[in-house]
Design an enzyme around this catalytic site. Structure first.
Site, PDB file in Angstrom:
ATOM      1  N   GLY A   1       2.127   2.781   5.366  1.00 26.85           N
ATOM      2  CA  GLY A   1       2.580   1.632   5.554  1.00 26.85           C
ATOM      3  C   GLY A   1       4.032   1.707   6.706  1.00 26.85           C
TER       4      GLY A   1
ATOM      5  N   GLY B   1       1.200  -1.225  -0.144  1.00 27.07           N
ATOM      6  CA  GLY B   1       0.273   0.499   0.016  1.00 27.07           C
ATOM      7  C   GLY B   1       0.754   1.566  -0.059  1.00 27.07           C
ATOM      8  N   SER B   2      -0.206   2.010   0.381  1.00 31.12           N
ATOM      9  CA  SER B   2       1.318   3.740   0.139  1.00 31.12           C
ATOM     10  C   SER B   2       1.878   3.621   1.254  1.00 31.12           C
ATOM     11  CB  SER B   2      -0.449   4.709   0.515  1.00 31.12           C
ATOM     12  OG  SER B   2      -0.684   4.766   1.525  1.00 31.12           O
TER      13      SER B   2
ATOM     14  N   CYS C   1       3.003   0.451  -8.801  1.00 27.70           N
ATOM     15  CA  CYS C   1       3.821   0.835  -8.016  1.00 27.70           C
ATOM     16  C   CYS C   1       4.905   1.428  -8.499  1.00 27.70           C
ATOM     17  CB  CYS C   1       4.048  -0.016  -6.406  1.00 27.70           C
ATOM     18  SG  CYS C   1       4.647  -1.864  -7.630  1.00 27.70           S
TER      19      CYS C   1
ATOM     20  N   GLU D   1       5.364  -3.074   1.163  1.00 25.76           N
ATOM     21  CA  GLU D   1       5.842  -2.945  -0.136  1.00 25.76           C
ATOM     22  C   GLU D   1       5.120  -1.970  -0.491  1.00 25.76           C
ATOM     23  OE1 GLU D   1       7.540  -4.888  -2.159  1.00 25.76           O
ATOM     24  OE2 GLU D   1       7.883  -6.724  -1.356  1.00 25.76           O
TER      25      GLU D   1
HETATM   26  P1  NAD Z   1      -3.459   1.990   0.361  1.00 32.98           P
HETATM   27  O1  NAD Z   1      -2.504   2.988   1.488  1.00 32.98           O
HETATM   28  O2  NAD Z   1      -4.854   3.320   0.301  1.00 32.98           O
HETATM   29  O3  NAD Z   1      -4.147   0.551   0.981  1.00 32.98           O
HETATM   30  C1  NAD Z   1      -3.514  -0.640   0.460  1.00 32.98           C
HETATM   31  C2  NAD Z   1      -4.592  -1.398   1.949  1.00 32.98           C
HETATM   32  O4  NAD Z   1      -3.623  -0.859   3.372  1.00 32.98           O
HETATM   33  C3  NAD Z   1      -5.426  -1.160   1.847  1.00 32.98           C
HETATM   34  O5  NAD Z   1      -6.239  -2.701   1.919  1.00 32.98           O
HETATM   35  C4  NAD Z   1      -6.201  -0.491   2.929  1.00 32.98           C
HETATM   36  O6  NAD Z   1      -7.712  -1.130   3.296  1.00 32.98           O
HETATM   37  C5  NAD Z   1      -4.864  -1.275   3.970  1.00 32.98           C
HETATM   38  N1  NAD Z   1      -5.735  -0.395   5.124  1.00 32.98           N
HETATM   39  C6  NAD Z   1      -5.686   1.017   5.189  1.00 32.98           C
HETATM   40  N2  NAD Z   1      -5.527   1.062   6.509  1.00 32.98           N
HETATM   41  C7  NAD Z   1      -4.920   0.263   7.044  1.00 32.98           C
HETATM   42  C8  NAD Z   1      -5.240   0.324   8.487  1.00 32.98           C
HETATM   43  N3  NAD Z   1      -4.435   0.628   9.457  1.00 32.98           N
HETATM   44  N4  NAD Z   1      -3.864  -1.585   8.580  1.00 32.98           N
HETATM   45  C9  NAD Z   1      -4.074  -2.188   7.595  1.00 32.98           C
HETATM   46  N5  NAD Z   1      -4.043  -1.576   6.374  1.00 32.98           N
HETATM   47  C10 NAD Z   1      -4.568  -0.872   6.355  1.00 32.98           C
HETATM   48  O7  NAD Z   1      -3.150   1.946  -0.931  1.00 32.98           O
HETATM   49  P2  NAD Z   1      -4.389   1.561  -2.185  1.00 32.98           P
HETATM   50  O8  NAD Z   1      -4.915   2.653  -2.731  1.00 32.98           O
HETATM   51  O9  NAD Z   1      -4.715   0.538  -2.211  1.00 32.98           O
HETATM   52  O10 NAD Z   1      -2.491   1.656  -3.062  1.00 32.98           O
HETATM   53  C11 NAD Z   1      -1.199   2.549  -4.097  1.00 32.98           C
HETATM   54  C12 NAD Z   1      -0.495   2.525  -3.796  1.00 32.98           C
HETATM   55  O11 NAD Z   1       0.348   1.378  -3.388  1.00 32.98           O
HETATM   56  C13 NAD Z   1       0.359   3.159  -4.295  1.00 32.98           C
HETATM   57  O12 NAD Z   1       0.877   3.889  -2.783  1.00 32.98           O
HETATM   58  C14 NAD Z   1       1.442   1.635  -4.474  1.00 32.98           C
HETATM   59  O13 NAD Z   1       2.826   2.429  -4.660  1.00 32.98           O
HETATM   60  C15 NAD Z   1       1.093   1.007  -4.154  1.00 32.98           C
HETATM   61  N6  NAD Z   1       1.505  -0.524  -4.013  1.00 32.98           N
HETATM   62  C16 NAD Z   1       2.415  -0.142  -3.883  1.00 32.98           C
HETATM   63  C17 NAD Z   1       3.604  -2.427  -4.779  1.00 32.98           C
HETATM   64  C18 NAD Z   1       4.905  -1.919  -4.238  1.00 32.98           C
HETATM   65  O14 NAD Z   1       5.115  -4.115  -4.713  1.00 32.98           O
HETATM   66  N7  NAD Z   1       5.250  -1.632  -4.003  1.00 32.98           N
HETATM   67  C19 NAD Z   1       2.294  -2.695  -4.794  1.00 32.98           C
HETATM   68  C20 NAD Z   1       0.916  -1.903  -5.448  1.00 32.98           C
HETATM   69  C21 NAD Z   1       0.471  -0.886  -4.535  1.00 32.98           C
END
Ligand code: NAD
Length: 504
Positions: free
Chosen positions: A243, A238-239, A294, A260
């Protein structure tokens, strides 16, 4: 549309939790397609009590799964791969319907799931430990790898199924059980995948809670996963801000994590490179998945001698980008995931202008009823534009000039993220410098191919604010197991290490 949903076992209303039985009596959400704004189906979230029951069963399933020989676990993963092969077309269409990537990319995503299953099957016979020479006579020193426990898998919307499979295929052969919390933007694909795993596990007679699911808000179900010591490893995608939060909570309980996080991919285009390769790599890297990878290309650092030509040719490519319904074969760019993503992109473009960037093309909302379509944007920017430090998760591409290769590498490295990078050059000195310790600081550094589209065979992940995690191929499996070092004495007497003597 109804046929695809039916083929994958998606009903009008679907419980969002699974651990042998399907549960979910929490808030209901209707999943709407970004293609046309039509409702696909509804999902009911799990409550905290239901979550606890799911994790309890997943944790319990680990006790027996870890004792199944690894090659036998591999047979289960092989069957999951076969089931994915059978459902490839339908699952790819559901990915497209739910998050809006083109069907050709959806098919690629499901192919990636199949590939990682194949990889994991081979891996199930190669979970090697090392044997080292002992410093003591008649002693042996060895390392073994044992199953770890429940692996929590929290995924982002943009690869709604592949990231689960990267983690799950490896975790399963390593003897772990998996608890998946997908993005609330893509719950239907998660239910479809879990049903596939359920079918296979039942056919083998194993506990289906080995592949559990808990759909719910990140701020409640996510935090329950972050803080529960029964989750031995949390693989979070995620973002960066997400993270940071997850990493802190998991670290506080001394859990393990794979982070990630966000990227900020750059391509260096040398005047000694092939311009057509540069254009193709940058174009797909920037507009593929509508800039929502990403590893998307967000910055192009172009040698000043070819900057004008490159910009002109890239702008011409952008102008003829087929944008529209991502299920159609001729379409290269589908919608963004939702209207919020469109608003974020438009706000970013305004900030770029305010900071002195020039919008060369794109950034216009397209009037398609119910759809989240926008034209991809190129911004010609100064080298120190503050917005370039941030990841805007949309098709916004910064183009900037450089004069020396050292300057280009410094610009490439001069952001907080460290996921993916590339250089387009036919000059071996330049490419070797780029790959050397003085070169790219990213987890991925490519030569004459773009920043996106990683293969499953290598370990995937990035440095700095991208979180440092590695998943998928190579030896990334080691994060899913616990290492045990053993000294075995067959000398028949007591002998201490480091030459310490002991008189009895
Ligand atoms: P996001 O951070 O909004 O959400 C990611 C996940 O985190 C979701 O399942 C969300 O429900 C969960 N989440 C939210 N709050 C949380 C908490 N308090 N505890 C645990 N989990 C929680 O990201 P998004 O908009 O779904 O995806 C885009 C982001 O993900 C971008 O920054 C992108 O670069 C990144 N990404 C990284 C990779 C990688 O491998 N490096 C791959 C794909 C996406």
């Amino acid at each position: 549309m109804q046929e695809i949903l039916k083929a994958l076992g998606i009903a009008d209303v679907n419980p969002g939790g699974f651990s042998g039985t399907w549960t979910g009596s929490g808030k209901a959400q209707t999943v709407v397609s970004p293609i046309h704004g039509e409702a696909l189906a509804s999902v009911t979230n799990v409550t905290p009590q239901e979550f606890d029951a799911i994790l309890t069963k997943c944790h319990h399933a680990f006790a027996s799964w870890k004792l199944v020989p690894a090659p036998k676990r591999g047979e289960v993963v092989k069957a999951i791969g076969d089931e994915l092969r059978r459902n490839k077309a339908a699952l790819a269409e559901l990915v497209t319907l739910e998050m809006g990537k083109t069907l050709r990319e959806g098919l690629g995503e499901v192919q990636e799931m199949i590939d990682i299953c194949d990889f994991a099957v081979g891996l199930s016979r190669q979970l090697y430990g090392l044997t080292m020479p002992s410093e003591r006579r008649m002693h042996r020193l060895q390392e073994q790898w044992h199953p770890l426990g429940v692996v929590g898998v929290i995924t982002a919307f943009n690869f709604p199924v592949a990231v689960w499979s990267w983690n799950t295929a490896i975790a399963l052969v390593c003897g772990d059980t998996v608890l998946w919390k997908p993005s609330s933007k893509t719950p239907l694909t998660a239910i479809a995948c879990t049903k596939i795993a359920e079918k296979v596990l039942r056919a083998f007679g194993y506990d289906p809670a080995i592949c559990s699911l808990a759909i719910g808000k990140g701020s409640d179900i996510g935090d329950l996963i972050n803080t529960d010591p029964r989750v031995a490893l949390l693989s979070y995608t995620g973002s960066v801000p997400g993270g940071r939060h997850v990493g802190r909570l998991v670290q506080e309980r001394f859990g393990k994590h794979i982070l990630e996080l966000g990227g900020n991919g750059a391509v260096i285009v040398s005047e000694k490179g092939d311009l057509d390769i540069a254009l193709g790599s940058v174009y797909f890297g920037a507009i593929g998945t509508s800039g929502q990878r990403c590893t998307s290309t967000r910055r192009v650092i172009v040698h000043s001698s070819i900057h004008a030509t490159f910009l002109e040719r890239l702008t011409a490519l952008y102008a003829k980008t087929p944008i529209g319904d991502p299920r159609k074969n001729e379409i290269l760019m589908g919608p963004l995931v939702d209207t919020g993503a469109v608003d974020t992109m438009l706000a970013a473009i305004q900030t770029i202008k305010d900071q002195g960037g020039r919008i060369v093309c794109g950034g216009e909302r397209l009037p398609v009823a119910g759809g989240c379509y926008i034209t991809p944007c190129i911004a010609s920017v100064p080298k120190d534009l503050p917005m370039m430090q941030e990841e805007t998760f949309a098709p916004v591409l910064y183009v900037l000039p450089y004069d020396t290769i050292e300057e280009a590498i410094a610009l490439q490295n001069g952001v907080p993220q460290g996921l993916s990078s590339a250089i387009i050059t036919n000059d071996q000195r330049e490419s070797e410098l780029f790959l050397s310790a003085a070169g790219s600081d990213c987890g991925i550094a490519n030569v004459n191919t773009g920043t996106s589209g990683a293969e499953i065979g290598g370990a995937f992940g990035g440095e700095k604010e991208t979180g440092g995690g590695r998943e998928s191929g190579s030896d990334a499996w080691k994060a899913y197991m616990r290492r045990q070092t053993s000294a075995i004495n067959f000398s028949g007497r007591v002998e201490l290490a480091q030459g310490i003597t002991l008189e009895l």
